[in-house]
Structures are given as C-alpha cells and as structure tokens.
Design a protein around this motif. Structure first.
Motif, PDB file in Angstrom:
ATOM      1  N   THR A 196      -9.067  15.233  -3.785  1.00  0.00           N
ATOM      2  CA  THR A 196     -10.223  14.397  -3.443  1.00  0.00           C
ATOM      3  C   THR A 196     -10.540  13.424  -4.571  1.00  0.00           C
ATOM      4  OG1 THR A 196     -11.150  16.131  -2.056  1.00  0.00           O
ATOM      5  CG2 THR A 196     -12.679  14.465  -2.850  1.00  0.00           C
ATOM      6  N   VAL A 197     -10.433  13.902  -5.794  1.00  0.00           N
ATOM      7  CA  VAL A 197     -10.734  13.053  -6.948  1.00  0.00           C
ATOM      8  C   VAL A 197      -9.643  11.989  -7.139  1.00  0.00           C
ATOM      9  CG1 VAL A 197     -11.060  13.055  -9.454  1.00  0.00           C
ATOM     10  CG2 VAL A 197     -12.071  14.872  -8.054  1.00  0.00           C
ATOM     11  N   LEU A 198      -8.387  12.359  -6.870  1.00  0.00           N
ATOM     12  CA  LEU A 198      -7.268  11.438  -7.100  1.00  0.00           C
ATOM     13  C   LEU A 198      -7.253  10.288  -6.104  1.00  0.00           C
ATOM     14  CD1 LEU A 198      -4.499  14.102  -7.659  1.00  0.00           C
ATOM     15  CD2 LEU A 198      -5.598  12.701  -9.420  1.00  0.00           C
ATOM     16  N   GLY A 199      -7.536  10.576  -4.845  1.00  0.00           N
ATOM     17  CA  GLY A 199      -7.414   9.569  -3.797  1.00  0.00           C
ATOM     18  C   GLY A 199      -6.042   9.592  -3.175  1.00  0.00           C
ATOM     19  N   GLU A 200      -5.958   9.065  -1.932  1.00  0.00           N
ATOM     20  CA  GLU A 200      -4.739   9.175  -1.130  1.00  0.00           C
ATOM     21  C   GLU A 200      -3.908   7.905  -1.097  1.00  0.00           C
ATOM     22  OE1 GLU A 200      -7.909   8.893   0.181  1.00  0.00           O
ATOM     23  OE2 GLU A 200      -7.312   6.838   0.578  1.00  0.00           O
ATOM     24  N   SER A 201      -4.368   6.823  -1.743  1.00  0.00           N
ATOM     25  CA  SER A 201      -3.580   5.587  -1.682  1.00  0.00           C
ATOM     26  C   SER A 201      -3.843   4.692  -2.885  1.00  0.00           C
ATOM     27  CB  SER A 201      -3.882   4.804  -0.398  1.00  0.00           C
ATOM     28  OG  SER A 201      -5.178   4.268  -0.455  1.00  0.00           O
ATOM     29  N   VAL A 202      -2.886   3.811  -3.127  1.00  0.00           N
ATOM     30  CA  VAL A 202      -3.079   2.727  -4.088  1.00  0.00           C
ATOM     31  C   VAL A 202      -2.518   1.451  -3.459  1.00  0.00           C
ATOM     32  CG1 VAL A 202      -2.982   4.182  -6.165  1.00  0.00           C
ATOM     33  CG2 VAL A 202      -0.876   3.133  -5.303  1.00  0.00           C
ATOM     34  N   SER A 203      -3.030   0.313  -3.883  1.00  0.00           N
ATOM     35  CA  SER A 203      -2.515  -0.979  -3.446  1.00  0.00           C
ATOM     36  C   SER A 203      -2.032  -1.748  -4.663  1.00  0.00           C
ATOM     37  CB  SER A 203      -3.609  -1.796  -2.743  1.00  0.00           C
ATOM     38  OG  SER A 203      -3.966  -1.175  -1.531  1.00  0.00           O
ATOM     39  N   VAL A 204      -0.876  -2.375  -4.509  1.00  0.00           N
ATOM     40  CA  VAL A 204      -0.284  -3.123  -5.616  1.00  0.00           C
ATOM     41  C   VAL A 204       0.070  -4.526  -5.107  1.00  0.00           C
ATOM     42  CG1 VAL A 204       1.613  -3.198  -7.290  1.00  0.00           C
ATOM     43  CG2 VAL A 204       0.710  -0.982  -6.530  1.00  0.00           C
ATOM     44  N   PRO A 205      -0.321  -5.578  -5.819  1.00  0.00           N
ATOM     45  CA  PRO A 205       0.087  -6.917  -5.404  1.00  0.00           C
ATOM     46  C   PRO A 205       1.611  -7.065  -5.458  1.00  0.00           C
ATOM     47  CG  PRO A 205      -1.614  -7.019  -7.110  1.00  0.00           C
ATOM     48  CD  PRO A 205      -1.144  -5.600  -7.033  1.00  0.00           C
ATOM     49  N   VAL A 206       2.131  -7.904  -4.573  1.00  0.00           N
ATOM     50  CA  VAL A 206       3.567  -8.218  -4.576  1.00  0.00           C
ATOM     51  C   VAL A 206       3.727  -9.706  -4.860  1.00  0.00           C
ATOM     52  CG1 VAL A 206       5.675  -8.312  -3.185  1.00  0.00           C
ATOM     53  CG2 VAL A 206       4.081  -6.390  -2.910  1.00  0.00           C
TER      54      VAL A 206
ATOM     55  N   ASP B 225       4.093   7.053   2.492  1.00  0.00           N
ATOM     56  CA  ASP B 225       4.262   5.840   3.315  1.00  0.00           C
ATOM     57  C   ASP B 225       4.060   4.604   2.444  1.00  0.00           C
ATOM     58  OD1 ASP B 225       4.683   7.372   5.525  1.00  0.00           O
ATOM     59  OD2 ASP B 225       2.700   7.058   6.384  1.00  0.00           O
ATOM     60  N   VAL B 226       4.940   3.633   2.619  1.00  0.00           N
ATOM     61  CA  VAL B 226       4.844   2.369   1.894  1.00  0.00           C
ATOM     62  C   VAL B 226       4.729   1.256   2.944  1.00  0.00           C
ATOM     63  CG1 VAL B 226       5.949   0.791   0.279  1.00  0.00           C
ATOM     64  CG2 VAL B 226       6.254   3.274   0.016  1.00  0.00           C
ATOM     65  N   THR B 227       3.630   0.510   2.898  1.00  0.00           N
ATOM     66  CA  THR B 227       3.406  -0.591   3.834  1.00  0.00           C
ATOM     67  C   THR B 227       3.268  -1.881   3.040  1.00  0.00           C
ATOM     68  OG1 THR B 227       2.201   0.914   5.291  1.00  0.00           O
ATOM     69  CG2 THR B 227       1.943  -1.432   5.711  1.00  0.00           C
ATOM     70  N   VAL B 228       4.084  -2.868   3.391  1.00  0.00           N
ATOM     71  CA  VAL B 228       4.006  -4.151   2.693  1.00  0.00           C
ATOM     72  C   VAL B 228       3.516  -5.210   3.679  1.00  0.00           C
ATOM     73  CG1 VAL B 228       5.254  -5.912   1.403  1.00  0.00           C
ATOM     74  CG2 VAL B 228       5.907  -3.500   1.178  1.00  0.00           C
ATOM     75  N   MET B 229       2.437  -5.913   3.315  1.00  0.00           N
ATOM     76  CA  MET B 229       1.920  -6.993   4.147  1.00  0.00           C
ATOM     77  C   MET B 229       2.040  -8.291   3.364  1.00  0.00           C
ATOM     78  SD  MET B 229      -1.337  -5.210   5.989  1.00  0.00           S
ATOM     79  CE  MET B 229      -1.508  -6.599   7.054  1.00  0.00           C
ATOM     80  N   SER B 230       2.526  -9.317   4.041  1.00  0.00           N
ATOM     81  CA  SER B 230       2.678 -10.611   3.345  1.00  0.00           C
ATOM     82  C   SER B 230       1.944 -11.700   4.101  1.00  0.00           C
ATOM     83  CB  SER B 230       4.152 -10.971   3.214  1.00  0.00           C
ATOM     84  OG  SER B 230       4.756 -11.007   4.474  1.00  0.00           O
TER      85      SER B 230
ATOM     86  N   THR C 101       0.849  -1.192   0.000  1.00  0.00           N
ATOM     87  CA  THR C 101       0.000   0.000   0.000  1.00  0.00           C
ATOM     88  C   THR C 101       0.885   1.243   0.000  1.00  0.00           C
ATOM     89  OG1 THR C 101      -1.780  -1.126   1.162  1.00  0.00           O
ATOM     90  CG2 THR C 101      -1.790   1.266   1.252  1.00  0.00           C
ATOM     91  N   VAL C 102       0.591   2.137  -0.911  1.00  0.00           N
ATOM     92  CA  VAL C 102       1.292   3.425  -0.997  1.00  0.00           C
ATOM     93  C   VAL C 102       0.287   4.480  -0.554  1.00  0.00           C
ATOM     94  CG1 VAL C 102       2.541   5.016  -2.498  1.00  0.00           C
ATOM     95  CG2 VAL C 102       2.590   2.542  -2.968  1.00  0.00           C
TER      96      VAL C 102
END
Ligand code: ZN
Length: 128
Positions: free
Chosen positions: A86-96, A123-128, A33-34
């Motif tokens: 507001t239109v852009l959004g504050e985060s994206v999620s990318v599969p790893v 912030d970059v959060t990686v969950m596995s 998650t970015v």
C-alpha cells in the motif's frame, strides 16, 4: 507484459531493461506506465545500487511488522505484505523521448516483492 520470478519474501528486482524493451523506437514523445496487477507487490523509481537495494528491502520489511495483530491474517496470513505494498504503490509513469525511457541518471524501475516467492505479472503501457 512480462513476468518477474521472485525467490524471497521481500525482494527488489531491477526491471528497467525489461520495461525499456517494451518501448518502441518510433515513439517520439509519450508516456510509459508500469503497472503491477497485485496487492502484495509494488513498483518504485529508485537508484539500483546494490547496497541501496538491500536497504530498500530492509526498509520495506520494516514498514509493517511481520508479527503485527492484523485482522486480514484471520483469512490470509499476509496482511504485512498488503500494508507494505500500500505504501509503495502499484504503478509508476516515465516520460518517453525518442524511443527511450527519459529516466534521471540515477533512476531505475524497481519491482518490489512483498510476499514472495512468486511469479508476478508487470504490465507496460506506452501512449504516444
Ligand atoms: Zn492477503
């Protein structure tokens, strides 16, 4: 976490490599998650072709006119930037997968500044 320094009021910055650096090689399968801790910036997944980056900047600037009659401008003269973010959004999620961001061929992680120049935190959060 990393910082992005922007030079323009509206600016798109390709942060794909900086996000990828935060993904450990030993993550076999997970999600990255970015997240942008700001109300006048956003993050999107798009193609990082130089002409398209210019197009995105122009598009974002056009989402809310700078000379609009905004209530927020009474206290803080940047309502246009808040509305664009507001239109852009504050985060994206990318599969790893196997320690790599599993992005599509033409996808990049783009930080979008709406109220620069500023120094921003991503912030970059990686969950596995
Ligand atoms: Zn504001």
């Amino acid at each position: 976490m990393f910082e992005v320094r922007t030079d323009e009021r509206t600016q798109v910055v390709d942060v794909t490599d900086r996000v990828a650096e935060k993904v450990s090689d030993d993550v076999e399968s997970g999600i990255c998650t970015v997240f942008v801790r700001h109300t006048t910036a956003g993050v999107v997944l798009q193609e990082a072709e130089s002409g398209l980056l210019d197009d995105i900047e122009a598009f974002v600037a056009g989402l809310a006119p700078s000379d609009g009659d905004y209530r927020h401008d009474r206290i803080d003269d940047n309502a246009d930037a808040h509305l664009r973010a507001t239109v852009l959004g504050e985060s994206v999620s990318v599969p790893v997968e196997d320690g790599e961001l599993a992005l599509g061929t033409w996808q990049s992680v783009l930080f979008v500044e709406c109220d620069g120049p500023r120094t921003r935190r991503v912030d970059v959060t990686v969950m596995s």
